[in-house]
Design a protein around this motif. Structure first.
Motif, short mmCIF file in Angstrom:
data_model
loop_
_atom_site.label_atom_id
_atom_site.label_comp_id
_atom_site.label_asym_id
_atom_site.label_seq_id
_atom_site.Cartn_x
_atom_site.Cartn_y
_atom_site.Cartn_z
N GLN A 1 -6.20 11.33 -4.70
CA GLN A 1 -6.72 10.50 -3.61
C GLN A 1 -6.58 9.03 -3.95
OE1 GLN A 1 -10.71 12.01 -3.36
NE2 GLN A 1 -11.41 10.98 -5.21
N ILE A 2 -6.56 8.22 -2.89
CA ILE A 2 -6.46 6.78 -3.06
C ILE A 2 -7.51 6.12 -2.17
CG2 ILE A 2 -4.58 6.70 -1.37
CD1 ILE A 2 -3.58 4.16 -2.76
N VAL B 1 -1.19 12.93 -0.60
CA VAL B 1 -2.31 12.20 -1.19
C VAL B 1 -3.39 12.02 -0.11
CG1 VAL B 1 -3.08 10.08 -2.33
CG2 VAL B 1 -0.79 10.97 -2.78
N THR C 1 0.81 -1.22 0.00
CA THR C 1 0.00 0.00 0.00
C THR C 1 0.85 1.27 0.00
OG1 THR C 1 -1.66 -1.20 1.29
CG2 THR C 1 -1.91 1.17 1.14
N ALA D 1 -0.49 3.66 4.77
CA ALA D 1 -0.49 4.61 3.66
C ALA D 1 -0.30 6.04 4.13
CB ALA D 1 -1.80 4.50 2.88
N LYS E 1 0.99 9.77 -5.75
CA LYS E 1 1.57 11.10 -5.60
C LYS E 1 2.43 11.47 -6.81
CE LYS E 1 4.61 13.76 -2.53
NZ LYS E 1 5.41 13.71 -1.27
N THR F 1 0.69 4.36 -2.64
CA THR F 1 0.41 5.74 -2.29
C THR F 1 1.46 6.68 -2.90
OG1 THR F 1 -0.48 4.94 -0.18
CG2 THR F 1 -0.08 7.29 -0.36
N GLN F 2 2.72 6.26 -2.87
CA GLN F 2 3.77 7.05 -3.50
C GLN F 2 3.56 7.13 -5.01
OE1 GLN F 2 5.17 9.04 -1.23
NE2 GLN F 2 7.15 8.67 -2.16
N ILE G 1 -6.04 10.04 1.81
CA ILE G 1 -6.31 8.63 2.07
C ILE G 1 -7.78 8.46 2.39
CG2 ILE G 1 -5.63 6.61 3.40
CD1 ILE G 1 -3.35 7.89 1.83
#
Length: 479
Positions: free
Chosen positions: A133-134, A150, A119, A144, A127, A123-124, A152
């Protein structure tokens, strides 16, 4: 109708953006997933179909084709389930077209979301591609959240994601606090280990400079306990190091939470080269990468197969490991402190004051040859650990871990602020003479100088003097 949704793929420690394309067309009801997915990806059809139905959503009775692009990149795992389901919802106009969002998560048959590995890498990835958003499973949110930039959005189930995308009930962004726990790992205290001042001094130097070390001695003298106690004198990892440690452990599927302490990995001597170095059909980090920014402990070094040990040469030299497969190559970081132990002979009692050795000279020679010379040359320090006489066990209490750890932290800070150190002329002459007489390799020459630099840092000395060189030479492996 055609819809596209973004999903991630893990390629080494870095991610790769995947476009999940969903096309709904007339024809006999079918559900096809293409794009070089493994069996887990293909099985997503059944998970997604049941999750949609049990979430009160519509699975169209038409021909549904999912493409995971780029189609020539192998995909594995269950993290594509949520993106596939959202792509179907968008293609059937149950939700609006989704942009600037990444979707990650495994679906249960009832529509609930289960955590996935990698995860933090995903997330990186979001970005780096400018995604705002994730969406991910609730259990993955603390991990994350280490990455910034970003939003979450943690979800418990597919229905919750649907309600957010449909504008009915927005998901609250994760706002958990990112801070280290107050309770450190429970390592043995140096004060609990009687005697062994030479070994403790060597381990303090090794910890301060990140040097690899081999402890040799008979069974029961405390080699394993000393190795575990050394993990306690290392300073806490920085936030960047926490990020790297968590990222690698997440990719291996070992955590969904931030890891705030330095890893201490102790693989069994039956471990394969793939388990140690990493790899597999879909490469994952091995023990050397899971030890990144921490300690790799190899107990009974000669018991490991020789070809497995020789695979350590690259990570010990380069601080990273490259894994090449037919489908491509990946690289994982592997900057660790290796602590290894071994007995002096097969029975373990050569030179012991308590028991006589029963091995022949030929057996002792063969035992020593189990570890190759090139690998030993990459081990910075070698220390003999002897049995303590019974009358010395009740002596003065040893120095506690807290005090040793403070010196190590100060020395590391000193090395960071003063990466170069001058070498006094007398010290340089002593080193040159040692290289000539001991026939040290170029690598050994450099390592002796680095050890001496660490000793100087522990002494807070601005330059390397002959005493520092002399002590460093004591720890070189005798090949």
């Amino acid at each position: 109708m055609l819809a596209k949704v973004d999903a991630p793929a893990a390629v080494g420690i870095h991610g790769r953006l995947i476009n999940v394309e969903c096309d709904i067309s007339n024809g006999l009801p079918s559900f096809v997933v293409v794009g070089l997915g493994d069996e887990a990806v293909k099985e997503a059809r059944d998970r997604v179909r049941s999750a949609l139905k049990n979430s009160g959503l519509v699975m169209p009775p038409k021909k549904v084709t999912l493409n995971l692009a780029p189609a020539d990149l192998p995909k594995d795992g269950t993290a594509y389930d949520l993106s596939i389901a959202v792509a179907i919802l968008a293609a059937t106009e149950q939700v609006k077209v989704v942009t600037a969002s990444l979707f990650v998560g495994e679906l249960a048959l009832d529509g609930s979301l289960r955590p996935v590995r990698g995860t933090l890498t995903f997330t990186q990835l979001a970005k780096s591609h400018g995604l705002k958003q994730i969406f991910l499973p609730e259990e993955n949110a603390p991990e994350a959240a280490i990455a910034d930039g970003v939003t979450i959005l943690p979800a418990k189930n597919l229905r919750q994601v649907y309600r957010h995308l449909a504008g009915e009930e927005p998901i609250s962004p994760y706002c958990g606090r990112i801070e280290a726990p107050e309770t450190p790992p429970n390592y043995p205290d140096f004060a609990a280990i009687a005697g062994q001042p030479e070994a403790k001094r060597a381990l303090e130097i090794a910890a301060a400079g990140g040097h690899n070390i081999l402890l040799s001695g008979p069974p029961g003298v405390g080699k394993t306990m000393l190795a575990k106690a050394t993990a306690g004198i290392l300073p806490p990892p920085t936030l960047d190091q926490v990020f790297e440690i968590t990222q690698l452990h997440s990719l291996a599927g070992l955590t969904t939470q931030p890891i705030w302490h330095r890893p201490f990995r102790s693989p069994h001597h039956t471990a394969s080269s793939i388990a140690l170095i990493g790899g597999g059909r879909h490469p994952r980090p091995g023990e050397v990468s899971l030890s990144h920014n921490g300690v790799l402990f190899l107990d009974e070094l000669p018991e490991f197969p020789r070809h497995v040990l020789d695979s350590l040469r690259q990570p010990l030299e380069d601080g990273e490991v490259s894994i090449a497969r037919a489908a491509g190559a990946v690289t994982y970081p592997a900057k660790f402190m290796m602590i290894a132990t071994q007995n002096p002979c097969p029975c373990g009692f050569a030179g012991d004051i308590a028991r006589d050795c029963t091995c022949t000279q030929a057996q002792i020679v063969r035992y020593g040859q189990r570890v190759s010379g090139p690998l030993l040359d990459r081990i910075d320090m070698r220390v003999n650990v002897s049995r303590i006489a019974p009358e010395l066990l009740d002596g003065d209490p040893a120095e506690p871990t807290v005090r040793v750890a403070k010196r190590v932290a100060i020395a590391q800070e000193y090395l960071f602020q003063n990466p170069e150190a001058s070498v006094q002329e007398e010290a340089n002459s002593l080193l040159k003479e040692a290289v000539r007489r001991l026939q040290l390799s170029t690598r050994a020459h450099v390592k002796v100088l680095k050890i001496a630099r660490t000793i100087a840092a522990l002494d807070k000395a601005p330059s390397i003097v002959p005493n520092h060189i002399a002590e460093a030479l004591q720890y070189r492996p005798k090949l």
